[in-house]
Design a protein around this motif. Structure first.
Motif, short mmCIF file in Angstrom:
data_model
loop_
_atom_site.label_atom_id
_atom_site.label_comp_id
_atom_site.label_asym_id
_atom_site.label_seq_id
_atom_site.Cartn_x
_atom_site.Cartn_y
_atom_site.Cartn_z
N GLU A 142 0.81 -1.22 0.00
CA GLU A 142 0.00 0.00 0.00
C GLU A 142 0.84 1.28 0.00
O GLU A 142 0.29 2.38 -0.10
CB GLU A 142 -0.93 0.01 1.22
N ILE A 143 2.14 1.14 0.10
CA ILE A 143 3.00 2.33 0.15
C ILE A 143 3.19 2.87 -1.26
O ILE A 143 3.62 2.15 -2.17
CB ILE A 143 4.37 2.00 0.78
N ASP A 144 2.84 4.12 -1.46
CA ASP A 144 2.97 4.73 -2.78
C ASP A 144 4.09 5.78 -2.77
O ASP A 144 4.66 6.09 -1.71
CB ASP A 144 1.64 5.35 -3.23
N PRO A 145 4.44 6.33 -3.94
CA PRO A 145 5.54 7.29 -4.00
C PRO A 145 5.39 8.49 -3.07
O PRO A 145 6.35 8.84 -2.37
CB PRO A 145 5.56 7.70 -5.48
N PRO A 146 4.21 9.16 -2.99
CA PRO A 146 4.10 10.29 -2.07
C PRO A 146 4.34 9.93 -0.61
O PRO A 146 4.94 10.69 0.14
CB PRO A 146 2.66 10.78 -2.30
N ILE A 171 18.24 1.79 -0.60
CA ILE A 171 17.90 0.62 0.21
C ILE A 171 16.42 0.29 0.09
O ILE A 171 16.05 -0.87 -0.11
CB ILE A 171 18.28 0.87 1.69
N CYS A 172 15.57 1.31 0.19
CA CYS A 172 14.13 1.08 0.06
C CYS A 172 13.78 0.50 -1.30
O CYS A 172 12.94 -0.40 -1.41
CB CYS A 172 13.36 2.39 0.28
N GLY A 173 14.43 1.00 -2.34
CA GLY A 173 14.19 0.47 -3.68
C GLY A 173 14.52 -1.01 -3.76
O GLY A 173 13.78 -1.80 -4.39
N ALA A 191 11.18 4.21 -7.55
CA ALA A 191 11.55 4.45 -8.95
C ALA A 191 10.86 5.68 -9.52
O ALA A 191 11.33 6.25 -10.52
CB ALA A 191 11.21 3.22 -9.79
N ASP A 192 9.76 6.10 -8.90
CA ASP A 192 9.02 7.26 -9.41
C ASP A 192 9.45 8.57 -8.76
O ASP A 192 8.83 9.61 -8.99
CB ASP A 192 7.52 7.07 -9.17
N LEU A 193 10.50 8.52 -7.95
CA LEU A 193 10.93 9.72 -7.21
C LEU A 193 12.15 10.39 -7.82
O LEU A 193 12.77 11.24 -7.19
CB LEU A 193 11.21 9.35 -5.75
#
Length: 409
Positions: A142-146, A171-173, A191-193
């Motif tokens: 459920e974690i999204d880029p924002p 690391i998160c990626g 990847a979207d950041l």
């Protein structure tokens, strides 16, 4: 006749359970103990089935009818409502079990065999300090880029720790990609950041130019800074071997074969995780012998034990502060000897980049490079390390070096 709220409320228990029917298969089942359950009777693939819709009065008549209508819509598209309910529950359980922290620790356990113990500890600490408190309990799917940006990365960025925020994002990626591979999430929001975070200017370790080395070597020899002999030997040996500072200060005595003039650093202490061979010049061997003579009576595995606590290695700051006390604060670091060696050995001694690069134990740039073992160019490196030591002696003795020194064909 359809049910009413009054009918449902006034239904009394009997010796045996019984049903009050509404419409389209919906009914209220009253148990002997007085409990009341909403049920939906339907047929799927020719078989009669029953779907539980909740307990009355927690689920009202209107809500039970809404549940019935949702089930009928599923049937209209050839989907079994009971199976859909089980799948929804399975996904809810999976989300609850596969939180970001759970998946991150699973990823860490899977990866730590490839890392040095120190790196494994550093990764765990970074996650525990900067990530888990904010998204650790969230389902990873459920974690999204924002959320990743605002809940985690922006907090680090506001501290001005731009190098840390880049590492945490990386690391998160890796954790999200592990989650994708193991079916725990479907995308990597990091990847979207791209472009969303501030980036700092690349800061290189301070390093002297070879032209400044006569004065540096003279200051080290005169020792007006009153450094301990052990500290001066560490600086000299770092200069001669151009290893990383941590590789030197954690060096164990049994890693050195002085007869063969070879230092073998175990893979677990190397940045790249692979064993590394360091040919030793005659000058380096002499320094190591002097150091072993000084600390031979001390019960410590380290070549350079701490001055006060010999059970632990010399501090990284001992070398850095020592160089600073010599008058080179901000101008030279222990790591700076690596840059100095790379440029000078290529320009003054005429060695190829790949030979010096292999001695520096840099990360291979390609799959072909990775195929080479630790002994690549070893014979050439043995000669190179001795010539480097001789060159530094020539610099210390005030000889003027013009052009190339001992050029290699």
């Amino acid at each position: 006749m359809t049910l009413t709220n009054t009918t449902c409320k006034n239904a009394k228990p009997r010796k045996s359970k019984y049903r009050l029917f509404d419409s389209s298969g919906l009914y209220l089942e009253i148990m002997p103990n007085g409990s009341k359950y909403w049920r939906l009777k339907y047929r799927y693939l020719g078989k009669e089935k029953v779907l539980a819709l909740g307990v009355y009065p927690l689920i009202t008549l209107a809500e039970a009818r809404e549940g019935r209508d949702r089930a009928r819509k599923l049937l209209a598209v050839d989907t079994d409502p009971s199976q859909a309910k089980r799948e929804k529950r399975r996904q809810a359980i999976s989300k609850a079990a596969n939180t970001f922290e759970v998946v991150a620790r699973e990823w860490h356990e899977n990866q730590k065999g490839k890392w040095t113990p120190k790196h494994a500890v550093n990764v765990t600490r970074r996650l525990e300090v900067d990530v888990f408190p904010y998204i650790g309990s969230r389902p990873i799917s459920e974690i999204d880029p924002p959320e990743l940006l605002n809940s985690v990365l922006r907090k680090i960025e506001k501290r001005g720790a731009l190098d840390v925020v880049a590492r945490v994002k990386q690391i998160c990626g890796q954790i999200f990609r592990y989650g994708i591979a193991t079916g725990k999430c479907s995308r990597d929001p990091s990847a979207d950041l791209r472009g969303a975070l501030k980036t700092g200017k690349t800061q290189h370790f301070a390093a002297l130019d070879i032209k400044e080395m006569p004065a540096f070597l003279s200051a080290l020899e005169k020792n007006d800074a009153r450094l301990f002999a052990r500290t001066r030997r560490a600086i000299r040996l770092l200069m001669l071997t151009f290893t990383r500072t941590t590789e030197l200060i954690h060096a164990a005595k049994d890693e050195f074969d002085l007869e063969s003039r070879m230092w073998e650093i175990p893979g677990q202490r190397m940045k790249m995780g692979k064993p590394h061979l360091v040919p030793l010049s005659q000058q380096a061997v002499q320094i190591i012998k002097e150091q072993m003579e000084e600390t031979g009576h001390i019960n410590t595995p380290y070549l350079f034990p701490g001055q006060v606590k010999p059970g632990i290695p010399m501090s990284n700051n001992t070398i850095l502060f020592g160089i600073g006390r010599m008058g080179y604060k901000g101008r030279m670091t222990g790591h700076g000897f690596r840059a100095l060696a790379m440029s000078t050995i290529k320009e003054k001694l005429g060695y190829r980049h790949e030979v010096v690069d292999r001695q520096l134990a840099h990360a291979p740039r390609s799959k072909v490079d990775r195929a080479y073992d630790r002994a690549q160019f070893l014979d050439e490196r043995k000669v190179m390390m001795q010539k480097w030591a001789d060159y530094l002696d020539a610099v210390a003795n005030g000889k003027v070096v013009i052009g190339r020194f001992g050029k290699v064909a």
